[in-house]
Write a protein that holds these residues in place. Structure first.
Motif, mmCIF file in Angstrom:
data_model
loop_
_atom_site.group_PDB
_atom_site.id
_atom_site.type_symbol
_atom_site.label_atom_id
_atom_site.label_comp_id
_atom_site.label_asym_id
_atom_site.label_seq_id
_atom_site.Cartn_x
_atom_site.Cartn_y
_atom_site.Cartn_z
ATOM 1 N N ASN A 34 0.942 -1.496 -0.088
ATOM 2 C CA ASN A 34 0.417 -0.084 -0.052
ATOM 3 C C ASN A 34 0.968 1.083 -0.143
ATOM 4 O OD1 ASN A 34 -2.054 2.224 1.027
ATOM 5 N ND2 ASN A 34 -2.898 1.000 2.309
ATOM 6 N N CYS A 35 0.456 2.110 -1.229
ATOM 7 C CA CYS A 35 1.879 3.195 -1.224
ATOM 8 C C CYS A 35 0.369 4.900 -0.971
ATOM 9 C CB CYS A 35 3.047 2.951 -2.660
ATOM 10 S SG CYS A 35 3.518 1.929 -1.976
ATOM 11 N N GLY A 36 -1.014 4.333 -0.855
ATOM 12 C CA GLY A 36 -1.559 5.138 -1.622
ATOM 13 C C GLY A 36 -2.433 6.158 0.335
ATOM 14 N N CYS A 37 -1.930 4.890 1.154
ATOM 15 C CA CYS A 37 -2.275 5.828 2.119
ATOM 16 C C CYS A 37 -2.003 6.914 2.958
ATOM 17 C CB CYS A 37 -1.969 4.509 3.057
ATOM 18 S SG CYS A 37 -3.586 4.969 5.092
ATOM 19 N N ARG A 81 -1.053 6.448 -5.302
ATOM 20 C CA ARG A 81 -1.010 7.121 -5.866
ATOM 21 C C ARG A 81 -1.147 7.653 -7.010
ATOM 22 N NH1 ARG A 81 -5.500 9.793 -2.298
ATOM 23 N NH2 ARG A 81 -5.895 9.053 -0.762
ATOM 24 N N ILE A 82 -1.595 9.015 -7.433
ATOM 25 C CA ILE A 82 -0.728 9.596 -9.047
ATOM 26 C C ILE A 82 0.955 10.367 -8.857
ATOM 27 C CG2 ILE A 82 -2.288 9.372 -10.327
ATOM 28 C CD1 ILE A 82 -2.858 12.652 -9.751
ATOM 29 N N GLY A 83 1.149 10.565 -6.856
ATOM 30 C CA GLY A 83 1.754 11.265 -6.305
ATOM 31 C C GLY A 83 1.622 11.832 -5.052
ATOM 32 N N THR A 84 2.382 12.469 -4.706
ATOM 33 C CA THR A 84 2.445 13.563 -3.339
ATOM 34 C C THR A 84 2.285 14.961 -3.282
ATOM 35 O OG1 THR A 84 3.928 13.274 -2.946
ATOM 36 C CG2 THR A 84 2.609 11.793 -1.485
ATOM 37 N N ASP A 85 1.849 15.278 -2.685
ATOM 38 C CA ASP A 85 2.192 17.222 -2.940
ATOM 39 C C ASP A 85 3.535 17.254 -2.389
ATOM 40 O OD1 ASP A 85 2.221 15.933 0.048
ATOM 41 O OD2 ASP A 85 1.099 17.760 1.388
ATOM 42 N N ALA A 86 4.429 16.363 -1.403
ATOM 43 C CA ALA A 86 5.592 16.619 -1.159
ATOM 44 C C ALA A 86 5.948 16.488 -2.507
ATOM 45 C CB ALA A 86 6.164 16.048 -0.222
ATOM 46 N N SER A 87 6.462 15.323 -3.806
ATOM 47 C CA SER A 87 7.020 15.057 -4.570
ATOM 48 C C SER A 87 6.494 16.655 -5.647
ATOM 49 C CB SER A 87 6.881 13.389 -4.620
ATOM 50 O OG SER A 87 5.097 13.991 -5.431
ATOM 51 N N PHE A 126 -0.020 -2.338 -11.156
ATOM 52 C CA PHE A 126 -0.321 -1.912 -10.217
ATOM 53 C C PHE A 126 -2.187 -1.735 -10.077
ATOM 54 C CE2 PHE A 126 4.071 -1.497 -11.246
ATOM 55 C CZ PHE A 126 4.532 -0.489 -10.324
ATOM 56 N N GLN A 127 -2.287 -0.384 -9.098
ATOM 57 C CA GLN A 127 -3.444 -0.459 -9.132
ATOM 58 C C GLN A 127 -3.243 1.009 -8.272
ATOM 59 O OE1 GLN A 127 -2.711 -2.765 -6.734
ATOM 60 N NE2 GLN A 127 -3.277 -4.488 -8.025
ATOM 61 N N ILE A 128 -4.136 2.418 -9.562
ATOM 62 C CA ILE A 128 -3.970 3.505 -8.849
ATOM 63 C C ILE A 128 -4.873 4.393 -8.253
ATOM 64 C CG2 ILE A 128 -2.660 5.290 -9.656
ATOM 65 C CD1 ILE A 128 -0.717 3.887 -11.824
ATOM 66 N N HIS A 129 -4.541 4.665 -7.553
ATOM 67 C CA HIS A 129 -5.978 5.700 -7.247
ATOM 68 C C HIS A 129 -6.090 7.535 -7.238
ATOM 69 C CE1 HIS A 129 -8.135 7.669 -3.525
ATOM 70 N NE2 HIS A 129 -8.539 8.065 -4.505
ATOM 71 N N ALA A 130 -6.917 7.753 -8.160
ATOM 72 C CA ALA A 130 -5.982 8.465 -9.643
ATOM 73 C C ALA A 130 -6.241 10.236 -8.853
ATOM 74 C CB ALA A 130 -6.900 8.706 -10.671
ATOM 75 N N ARG A 131 -6.017 10.259 -7.864
ATOM 76 C CA ARG A 131 -5.375 11.859 -7.008
ATOM 77 C C ARG A 131 -3.900 11.574 -6.628
ATOM 78 N NH1 ARG A 131 -10.742 10.634 -4.783
ATOM 79 N NH2 ARG A 131 -11.241 12.089 -5.540
ATOM 80 N N ILE A 132 -3.707 12.750 -5.773
ATOM 81 C CA ILE A 132 -2.401 12.433 -5.256
ATOM 82 C C ILE A 132 -2.596 12.989 -3.740
ATOM 83 C CG2 ILE A 132 -1.482 13.928 -7.033
ATOM 84 C CD1 ILE A 132 -1.526 16.818 -4.410
ATOM 85 N N PRO A 148 -8.399 16.390 -3.492
ATOM 86 C CA PRO A 148 -7.042 16.641 -4.660
ATOM 87 C C PRO A 148 -8.378 15.706 -5.753
ATOM 88 C CG PRO A 148 -6.699 15.677 -3.024
ATOM 89 C CD PRO A 148 -7.854 15.774 -2.639
ATOM 90 N N PRO A 149 -8.043 17.254 -7.041
ATOM 91 C CA PRO A 149 -9.198 16.057 -7.951
ATOM 92 C C PRO A 149 -8.155 14.919 -8.924
ATOM 93 C CG PRO A 149 -7.433 17.983 -8.755
ATOM 94 C CD PRO A 149 -7.887 17.792 -7.309
ATOM 95 N N LEU A 150 -9.280 13.934 -8.900
ATOM 96 C CA LEU A 150 -8.719 12.822 -10.101
ATOM 97 C C LEU A 150 -8.449 13.191 -11.520
ATOM 98 C CD1 LEU A 150 -12.649 11.486 -8.869
ATOM 99 C CD2 LEU A 150 -10.448 10.415 -7.876
ATOM 100 N N LYS A 151 -7.441 12.359 -11.759
ATOM 101 C CA LYS A 151 -6.860 12.508 -13.119
ATOM 102 C C LYS A 151 -7.118 11.301 -13.795
ATOM 103 C CE LYS A 151 -4.896 16.755 -12.159
ATOM 104 N NZ LYS A 151 -3.542 17.948 -11.815
#
Ligand SMILES: Cc1cc2nc3c(=O)[nH]c(=O)nc-3n(C[C@H](O)[C@H](O)[C@H](O)COP(=O)(O)O)c2cc1C
Length: 355
Positions: A34-37, A81-87, A126-132, A148-151
């Protein structure tokens, strides 16, 4: 954490096999990292969940360790996720600030993550939750699942850029109808992952195999539903669930697990007449062991008090009606026979009409 869970389940499965524990073993088919929590516990320490997205090399190492830990027997998949605010270098998330970030820069960060994690050939799915994920403290997990908007377009692009990998789209898809739309729009997607929509209306997905994979959708012959051992309607489902619930209550004290046992079927009749009455009845059933243990009073005593109905391991609550029967009685009392016996296909047709 995934390995610990897997180990536990493996132990439990083998114990149950040896002890003839009633036959609900866990047979996992994959391990998922889990890299999305976005939980605040995660955000500060940067040690698990979405914070891992900022360290793709560490994620690759974790994936390898998970694969090795399973003796190479299980595939390891990655949820992110598609990323993080920090990245993205955002100090504080605002719609304007985030909106000003160029899509190309954001997408290339996501590519970098996927490419690095997949580079040693272990994680291919990969399972991607499409928001940061916004990892600053002021953002709650609930905000992180809606603000955060979905992309979706990023996930679609990944399927084109990395045809050797598989991607499932997640986030904001609430119905089977919408899942089908997204799959039709992008046939290179490996799947759609549904979280809250499924939890809120599980029966709405009872037709998923047929609608998404059989290729014949709602037009198929109704007889197709007969002949396998899946429940054909919610009455059968409750009967089958009741057997599982009784078994659980024979191996674990209902005072601790009854609420979970009852809650699991609570959304099964979402949108049907009298669903609320059934949910209220389930709530009462969920609280019953505690009440009985306290000698019929609502005032909860310290756990361990055993004035009333005692729990007998292997049997359940001494002299009390089994939870399976309580649930079925509540269903018959509050829901019509028509609702209880309606097929997944009828539910799908109604929902399609409502969309
Ligand atoms: C109560 C709750 C628990 C969740 N637990 C997990 C989890 O254990 N692992 C995980 O990868 N995602 C977890 N998620 C996130 C969901 O898998 C999913 O990414 C998220 O809810 C967005 O999808 P949705 O819009 O379809 O709900 C959880 C979500 C909720 C609401």
């Amino acid at each position: 954490a995934s390995l610990a869970v897997w180990e536990q389940s493996r132990r439990r499965a083998s114990e149950e096999e040896e002890g003839g524990g009633g036959g609900f073993p866990c047979e996992y088919t994959a391990l998922n990292l889990n890299c999305g929590c976005p939980s605040p516990k995660v955000a500060g320490k940067g040690c698990f969940g979405a914070a891992l997205m900022d360290d793709p090399i560490l994620v690759r190492e974790c994936v390898r360790a998970m694969r090795d830990g399973s003796g190479g027997t299980l595939p390891v998949t990655v949820k992110c996720r598609i990323g993080t605010d920090a990245s993205l270098g955002l100090e504080r998330f605002t719609r304007e600030g985030y909106g000003a970030i160029e899509d190309g820069r954001e997408y290339s960060k996501l590519r970098e993550f996927v490419e690095t994690v997949a580079s040693d050939g272990i994680a291919t799915d990969f399972q991607i939750h499409a928001r940061i994920a916004v990892l600053t403290k002021s953002f709650s997990p609930a905000d992180n699942r809606k603000v955060p908007p979905l992309k979706y377009e990023y996930v679609r692009r990944l399927t084109e850029d990395y045809p050797e990998l598989t991607f499932s789209l997640n986030g904001g898809i609430e119905t089977l109808y919408r899942a089908r739309e997204e799959l039709e729009r992008c046939p290179t997607l490996a799947g759609i992952m549904v979280g809250r929509g499924m939890a809120a209306d599980p029966w709405g997905f009872a037709c998923a195999d047929e609608v998404l994979y059989a290729g014949n959708g709602a037009g198929a012959d109704a007889d197709d539903e007969v002949g396998d051992d899946r429940p054909k309607n919610r009455l059968e489902l409750l009967e089958s669930y009741g057997r599982h619930a009784d078994h659980e209550e024979s191996i674990k004290d209902p005072i601790y697990i009854r609420r979970f046992v009852a809650k699991a079927v609570s959304p099964l009749f979402a949108g049907e007449p009298n669903a609320k009455k059934f949910r209220i009845a389930l709530d009462r059933i969920g609280g019953l062991p505690k009440q009985l243990r306290n000698g019929g009073s609502n005032n909860s005593k310290k756990s361990g008090a055993t004035e009333g109905a005692e729990w007998i391991p292997g049997v359940g609550l001494d002299g009390q009606t089994k939870v399976s029967e309580l649930i079925l009685n509540a269903a018959h009392e509050h829901l019509s026979d028509e609702v209880l016996r309606s097929t997944p296909r009828e539910g799908w047709e109604r929902r399609q009409w409502e969309e």
